[in-house]
Write an enzyme that holds these catalytic residues in place. Sequence first.
Site, short mmCIF file in Angstrom:
data_model
loop_
_atom_site.label_atom_id
_atom_site.label_comp_id
_atom_site.label_asym_id
_atom_site.label_seq_id
_atom_site.Cartn_x
_atom_site.Cartn_y
_atom_site.Cartn_z
N LYS A 117 0.84 -1.21 0.00
CA LYS A 117 0.00 0.00 0.00
C LYS A 117 0.87 1.26 0.00
O LYS A 117 0.53 2.24 -0.65
CB LYS A 117 -0.93 0.03 1.23
CG LYS A 117 -1.84 -1.16 1.34
CD LYS A 117 -3.17 -0.96 0.64
CE LYS A 117 -3.91 -2.24 0.63
NZ LYS A 117 -5.17 -2.48 0.26
N LYS B 24 -4.92 -10.89 -9.23
CA LYS B 24 -6.17 -11.58 -8.93
C LYS B 24 -7.38 -10.69 -9.22
O LYS B 24 -7.25 -9.48 -9.30
CB LYS B 24 -6.18 -12.01 -7.46
CG LYS B 24 -6.23 -10.84 -6.49
CD LYS B 24 -6.46 -11.34 -5.08
CE LYS B 24 -6.85 -10.23 -4.13
NZ LYS B 24 -8.22 -9.77 -4.29
N LYS C 221 -12.04 -6.29 -5.89
CA LYS C 221 -13.08 -5.26 -5.87
C LYS C 221 -12.53 -3.92 -6.32
O LYS C 221 -13.23 -3.12 -6.91
CB LYS C 221 -13.61 -5.11 -4.44
CG LYS C 221 -14.59 -6.18 -4.05
CD LYS C 221 -15.20 -5.84 -2.71
CE LYS C 221 -14.73 -6.78 -1.63
NZ LYS C 221 -13.78 -6.20 -0.70
P1 ATP Z 1 -10.09 -5.25 -2.16
O1 ATP Z 1 -9.65 -5.01 -3.57
O2 ATP Z 1 -10.91 -4.15 -1.59
O3 ATP Z 1 -8.99 -5.71 -1.24
P2 ATP Z 1 -10.89 -7.98 -2.48
O4 ATP Z 1 -11.61 -8.35 -3.73
O5 ATP Z 1 -9.46 -8.36 -2.37
O6 ATP Z 1 -11.13 -6.43 -2.29
P3 ATP Z 1 -11.45 -8.58 0.30
O7 ATP Z 1 -12.59 -7.88 0.95
O8 ATP Z 1 -10.05 -8.06 0.53
O9 ATP Z 1 -11.73 -8.60 -1.30
O10 ATP Z 1 -11.49 -10.11 0.66
C1 ATP Z 1 -12.68 -10.82 0.97
C2 ATP Z 1 -12.43 -12.32 0.88
O11 ATP Z 1 -12.36 -12.71 -0.50
C3 ATP Z 1 -11.12 -12.78 1.52
O12 ATP Z 1 -11.36 -14.00 2.21
C4 ATP Z 1 -10.19 -13.00 0.34
O13 ATP Z 1 -9.19 -13.98 0.61
C5 ATP Z 1 -11.17 -13.47 -0.75
N1 ATP Z 1 -10.70 -13.13 -2.10
C6 ATP Z 1 -10.56 -11.88 -2.62
N2 ATP Z 1 -10.14 -11.93 -3.90
C7 ATP Z 1 -10.02 -13.25 -4.21
C8 ATP Z 1 -9.64 -13.96 -5.42
N3 ATP Z 1 -9.34 -13.32 -6.54
N4 ATP Z 1 -9.65 -15.31 -5.38
C9 ATP Z 1 -9.99 -15.98 -4.25
N5 ATP Z 1 -10.35 -15.37 -3.09
C10 ATP Z 1 -10.37 -14.03 -3.07
MG MG Z 2 -8.22 -7.70 -0.66
#
Ligand code: ATP
Ligand code: MG
Length: 331
Positions: free
Chosen positions: A112, A194, A197
Amino acid sequence: MKETVVSGIRSTGYLHLGNYFGAIHNYVKMQEDYNCYFFVADYHSLTTHPDPKDLKANVFRVAAENIASGLNPDKVALYAQSDIPEIPELYLMLNMLAYKGELEKVPTFKDKVRLSPDNVNAGLLTYPVLMTADILIHNASKVPVGKDQEQHLEMARNFAQRFNSRYGEVFTEPHVFRFDENTVKIMSLDGNGKMSKSENINATIFLSDEDEVIRKKIMKAKTDSGPTEPNMEMPDYIKNLFQLMQLVSEQDVHQTFLDNYNNCNVRYGDFKKQLAEDMSNFVKPIREHAAELQKDEDALRKILKEGAEKARESASKTIAAARKAIGINYY
Ligand code: ATP
Ligand code: MG
């Protein structure tokens, strides 16, 4: 007695296939056999200063998308993190036991700092402490999180140990919980990192995407000119598409395309068309159900309120024990 599990999803945007297959899908399976606390991590989302106008809609949507994905609020406590004042109270206590040096070493923090050097706030630095408070507040023993979160959980164990050795046994040490041996990680469709969001948005399939959007995203997914010899090892971006097909298509459809790949006669155009169709059919009921739920704000509010009541019942016991252990029991 059922074991306690805690997990949260940040309300930073629309939920996607990674959240579904990496997290929610497992929550749904766990809700039968565990004492589950699942929360919308709205405090965690404040590190990036979201517009106050968007906060509520984001929280309600994450809740709705979880329920539409199969989470049953009668079986689990589904709540907003900010509805539980015991969490920031515990966060404050734990902050006194967390050292600047160890927090600065956390890889996600370093990322970050690299990505947004103008917004290195203390909340970002102490993110693992807040995460620890989220977990310890229910004395959870199991935390279903992705690989990216393993180190945070190790820190949670350290903080729990530190508190216990200073003040007496109050907290259970939490461990990573994997529902299956091979937890899935869904890569973004352009092969860069990956699905997420807040990053790779054009190469991420959201649970709210319309059929046509899904089709376009999949048709644009990164491929190449195909395998050049039988049974060739797949590059990551192709492996990801096959993994997605395995998750949403009929088994024999997946097998046929896999055989084609291994025989060097896979046609990626047809493969993607099939994947797009099966993916649309998979996402559609979730999207429609989530949209339906979001129309009834009163119902969602009631669900979150009841979830918060369940969560506070457990949180208030923990915080009372922590206060007492520290010596904050004056009256
Ligand atoms: P951000 O971009 O805001 O970090 P994010 O998509 O990474 O959002 P999180 O809220 O950080 O989502 O994570 C929520 C859950 O989803 C966690 O358990 C994380 O391990 C899982 N997760 C997020 N992205 C993936 C992915 N691409 N594949 C598998 N699991 C995921
Ligand atoms: Mg995340």
